[in-house]
Design a protein around this motif. Structure first.
Motif, PDB file in Angstrom:
ATOM      1  N   GLY A 121       5.675  46.902 -38.166  1.00  0.00           N
ATOM      2  CA  GLY A 121       4.577  46.186 -37.530  1.00  0.00           C
ATOM      3  C   GLY A 121       5.042  45.270 -36.415  1.00  0.00           C
ATOM      4  O   GLY A 121       6.158  45.387 -35.895  1.00  0.00           O
ATOM      5  N   LEU A 122       4.198  44.345 -36.042  1.00  0.00           N
ATOM      6  CA  LEU A 122       4.549  43.381 -34.998  1.00  0.00           C
ATOM      7  C   LEU A 122       5.740  42.502 -35.396  1.00  0.00           C
ATOM      8  O   LEU A 122       6.648  42.296 -34.578  1.00  0.00           O
ATOM      9  N   PRO A 123       5.817  42.003 -36.639  1.00  0.00           N
ATOM     10  CA  PRO A 123       6.960  41.149 -36.990  1.00  0.00           C
ATOM     11  C   PRO A 123       8.294  41.876 -36.890  1.00  0.00           C
ATOM     12  O   PRO A 123       9.309  41.265 -36.545  1.00  0.00           O
ATOM     13  N   GLY A 124       8.298  43.166 -37.180  1.00  0.00           N
ATOM     14  CA  GLY A 124       9.555  43.900 -37.166  1.00  0.00           C
ATOM     15  C   GLY A 124       9.934  44.481 -35.826  1.00  0.00           C
ATOM     16  O   GLY A 124      11.100  44.853 -35.612  1.00  0.00           O
ATOM     17  N   ASN A 125       8.973  44.570 -34.892  1.00  0.00           N
ATOM     18  CA  ASN A 125       9.251  45.242 -33.626  1.00  0.00           C
ATOM     19  C   ASN A 125       9.270  44.327 -32.405  1.00  0.00           C
ATOM     20  O   ASN A 125      10.065  44.544 -31.490  1.00  0.00           O
ATOM     21  N   LEU A 126       8.410  43.318 -32.357  1.00  0.00           N
ATOM     22  CA  LEU A 126       8.389  42.439 -31.180  1.00  0.00           C
ATOM     23  C   LEU A 126       9.742  41.777 -30.908  1.00  0.00           C
ATOM     24  O   LEU A 126      10.158  41.700 -29.742  1.00  0.00           O
ATOM     25  N   PRO A 127      10.464  41.308 -31.919  1.00  0.00           N
ATOM     26  CA  PRO A 127      11.770  40.696 -31.627  1.00  0.00           C
ATOM     27  C   PRO A 127      12.755  41.662 -30.953  1.00  0.00           C
ATOM     28  O   PRO A 127      13.658  41.204 -30.238  1.00  0.00           O
ATOM     29  N   ARG A 128      12.587  42.964 -31.157  1.00  0.00           N
ATOM     30  CA  ARG A 128      13.486  43.944 -30.538  1.00  0.00           C
ATOM     31  C   ARG A 128      13.308  43.986 -29.021  1.00  0.00           C
ATOM     32  O   ARG A 128      14.194  44.470 -28.310  1.00  0.00           O
ATOM     33  N   SER A 129      12.177  43.487 -28.526  1.00  0.00           N
ATOM     34  CA  SER A 129      11.890  43.527 -27.093  1.00  0.00           C
ATOM     35  C   SER A 129      12.207  42.204 -26.396  1.00  0.00           C
ATOM     36  O   SER A 129      11.950  42.072 -25.196  1.00  0.00           O
ATOM     37  N   LEU A 130      12.738  41.241 -27.132  1.00  0.00           N
ATOM     38  CA  LEU A 130      13.001  39.916 -26.576  1.00  0.00           C
ATOM     39  C   LEU A 130      14.473  39.558 -26.726  1.00  0.00           C
ATOM     40  O   LEU A 130      15.133  39.980 -27.679  1.00  0.00           O
ATOM     41  N   PRO A 131      15.004  38.745 -25.805  1.00  0.00           N
ATOM     42  CA  PRO A 131      16.383  38.276 -25.964  1.00  0.00           C
ATOM     43  C   PRO A 131      16.461  37.241 -27.086  1.00  0.00           C
ATOM     44  O   PRO A 131      15.451  36.631 -27.448  1.00  0.00           O
ATOM     45  N   PRO A 132      17.652  37.002 -27.626  1.00  0.00           N
ATOM     46  CA  PRO A 132      17.788  36.088 -28.778  1.00  0.00           C
ATOM     47  C   PRO A 132      17.273  34.681 -28.519  1.00  0.00           C
ATOM     48  O   PRO A 132      16.826  33.998 -29.436  1.00  0.00           O
ATOM     49  N   ARG A 133      17.323  34.233 -27.271  1.00  0.00           N
ATOM     50  CA  ARG A 133      16.940  32.847 -26.969  1.00  0.00           C
ATOM     51  C   ARG A 133      15.436  32.637 -26.911  1.00  0.00           C
ATOM     52  O   ARG A 133      14.969  31.499 -26.777  1.00  0.00           O
ATOM     53  N   LEU A 134      14.666  33.732 -26.969  1.00  0.00           N
ATOM     54  CA  LEU A 134      13.218  33.632 -26.831  1.00  0.00           C
ATOM     55  C   LEU A 134      12.514  34.199 -28.055  1.00  0.00           C
ATOM     56  O   LEU A 134      13.075  35.013 -28.792  1.00  0.00           O
ATOM     57  N   THR A 135      11.266  33.768 -28.246  1.00  0.00           N
ATOM     58  CA  THR A 135      10.463  34.244 -29.366  1.00  0.00           C
ATOM     59  C   THR A 135       9.048  34.554 -28.890  1.00  0.00           C
ATOM     60  O   THR A 135       8.648  34.136 -27.802  1.00  0.00           O
ATOM     61  N   ALA A 136       8.314  35.296 -29.698  1.00  0.00           N
ATOM     62  CA  ALA A 136       6.934  35.658 -29.365  1.00  0.00           C
ATOM     63  C   ALA A 136       5.970  34.783 -30.154  1.00  0.00           C
ATOM     64  O   ALA A 136       6.099  34.645 -31.381  1.00  0.00           O
ATOM     65  N   ARG A 137       5.019  34.205 -29.446  1.00  0.00           N
ATOM     66  CA  ARG A 137       3.941  33.456 -30.087  1.00  0.00           C
ATOM     67  C   ARG A 137       2.674  34.295 -29.991  1.00  0.00           C
ATOM     68  O   ARG A 137       2.117  34.467 -28.902  1.00  0.00           O
ATOM     69  N   VAL A 138       2.245  34.818 -31.118  1.00  0.00           N
ATOM     70  CA  VAL A 138       1.120  35.750 -31.165  1.00  0.00           C
ATOM     71  C   VAL A 138      -0.128  35.029 -31.641  1.00  0.00           C
ATOM     72  O   VAL A 138      -0.104  34.341 -32.677  1.00  0.00           O
ATOM     73  N   ASP A 139      -1.200  35.183 -30.904  1.00  0.00           N
ATOM     74  CA  ASP A 139      -2.500  34.632 -31.291  1.00  0.00           C
ATOM     75  C   ASP A 139      -3.258  35.711 -32.064  1.00  0.00           C
ATOM     76  O   ASP A 139      -3.851  36.606 -31.479  1.00  0.00           O
ATOM     77  N   GLN A 140      -3.225  35.619 -33.366  1.00  0.00           N
ATOM     78  CA  GLN A 140      -3.829  36.656 -34.200  1.00  0.00           C
ATOM     79  C   GLN A 140      -5.351  36.623 -34.170  1.00  0.00           C
ATOM     80  O   GLN A 140      -5.999  37.519 -34.706  1.00  0.00           O
ATOM     81  N   THR A 141      -5.927  35.602 -33.567  1.00  0.00           N
ATOM     82  CA  THR A 141      -7.392  35.548 -33.434  1.00  0.00           C
ATOM     83  C   THR A 141      -7.874  36.248 -32.159  1.00  0.00           C
ATOM     84  O   THR A 141      -9.079  36.308 -31.915  1.00  0.00           O
ATOM     85  N   SER A 142      -6.934  36.780 -31.365  1.00  0.00           N
ATOM     86  CA  SER A 142      -7.312  37.380 -30.084  1.00  0.00           C
ATOM     87  C   SER A 142      -7.832  38.804 -30.216  1.00  0.00           C
ATOM     88  O   SER A 142      -8.311  39.372 -29.237  1.00  0.00           O
ATOM     89  N   TRP A 143      -7.748  39.384 -31.406  1.00  0.00           N
ATOM     90  CA  TRP A 143      -8.298  40.726 -31.612  1.00  0.00           C
ATOM     91  C   TRP A 143      -8.732  40.897 -33.063  1.00  0.00           C
ATOM     92  O   TRP A 143      -8.286  40.171 -33.955  1.00  0.00           O
TER      93      TRP A 143
END
Length: 348
Positions: A264-286
């Motif tokens: 899912g998103l927790p397991g795949n989004l980090p693969r697209s980002l460098p270690p120094r950055l993180t993804a902030r997901v707004d789960q209310t957006s869909w």
């Protein structure tokens, strides 16, 4: 030299044949004949040989690429094939296969060139094999790549007679200077979510067990789904690759992509980002499609488990500058793909 008497005259059982052992070569030849037109319809001028050779031949267009990098990917359809087998519906899993493979290629910015499939069956039913491969061919047509070859193997002692498994392997190409990936991502980039068509081809072990736990069969009509639950589960995986290839060719700036598959998103989004950055997901957006809520409620699945096992309605994520988000969303809307800003990239 060992001499054999005529078995019948000697009162013995007839000699063992390949067909008697469970492998029907004649049925295999019939299946190839039935699938030939669908496969060859995906071939263009770059394919140098037709169906039936030992290896597929592809002529590379050297004039189009300055510094080409080849990308490769392999995947399968997982236990979604069990739903197809239970419903005796075999024309959609091939589309799932193509999507799962070519959408991994486009994540790095690669254009899919060709795909090969591998179909293992317990018993070779030519009509069933032809239906599966026709689905693969249709997926390749939609993905604008060639079905260059493949293999159908009959494994009578390894699989039940009506069972099969499906895998695929694809090759794509990208200019080295245009490769996408974590190294291009910046803080304050936004996350553009692309709607999925449903579960795609992940989380089916969980979904199947959820239905079994609730005593719900695949042919049972679930009012919220507007029909049988099995039909909702078999909706083919969306093939994003051709539209994203065109998006990049249109000059839309994209830094990275994330194909939301197992994990899912927790397991795949980090693969697209460098270690120094993180993804902030707004789960209310869909709002996830109804099929996810049905599976979750039937199985009593926790929110965290649903997020790890399924795409929750987001099949692909683009990481891009804020100024490019509206243009990308409008382009994709013109292709029938809903897209929305679902979060941002921030320091870890």
């Amino acid at each position: 030299m060992v001499r054999h008497q005529d078995d019948a005259a000697a009162g013995k059982e007839p000699g063992l044949t390949y067909a008697a052992a469970g492998v029907d070569v004649v049925a295999g030849e019939r299946a190839v004949t039935m699938m030939r037109a669908a496969v060859e319809a995906t071939h263009g001028p770059r394919v140098l040989d037709g169906l039936g050779g030992f290896a597929g031949l592809w002529s590379f267009d050297h004039g189009r690429w300055r510094d080409p990098v080849l990308a490769s990917a392999a995947d399968g359809v997982g236990t979604k094939v069990l739903v197809a087998q239970a419903l005796d519906r075999h024309d959609t899993v091939g589309l799932d296969l193509v999507a799962m493979v070519v959408d991994d290629l486009v994540v790095v910015g690669a254009e899919p060139l060709f795909l090969l499939d591998y179909l293992a069956v317990g018993r070779l039913d030519p009509e069933r094999v032809a239906a599966v491969v026709a689905g693969v061919a249709e997926g390749c047509r939609l993905a604008r790549c060639a079905l260059l070859g493949g293999e159908t193997a009959e494994h009578p002692d390894a699989l039940p007679p009506d069972a099969y498994d499906l895998a695929g392997f694809a090759v794509g190409v990208a200019e080295r200077e245009r490769l996408l990936g974590p190294d291009r991502v910046h803080a304050a980039d936004v996350l553009l979510g692309l709607a999925s068509t449903g579960l795609h081809a992940n989380g089916f072990s969980l979904a199947r067990q959820a239905l079994a736990r609730a005593g719900v069969g695949y042919e049972q009509v679930v009012p919220e789904l507007g029909g049988p639950v099995g039909e909702a589960l078999l909706v083919p995986t969306r093939i994003y690759a051709p539209d994203l290839v065109d998006l990049l060719a249109d000059g839309v700036e994209v830094h990275a992509m994330c194909h939301v598959t197992g994990g899912g998103l927790p397991g795949n989004l980090p693969r697209s980002l460098p270690p120094r950055l993180t993804a902030r997901v707004d789960q209310t957006s869909w709002e996830p499609p109804v099929v996810f809520r049905v599976v979750q409620e039937l199985g009593g699945v926790a929110d965290e488990e649903m997020a790890r096992a399924t795409n929750l309605g987001v099949g692909m994520v683009l990481v891009l500058p804020p100024a490019a988000a509206d243009r990308a969303a409008a382009f994709l809307a013109g292709r029938g793909i809903d897209a929305w800003v679902m979060g941002e990239v921030a320091p870890a």
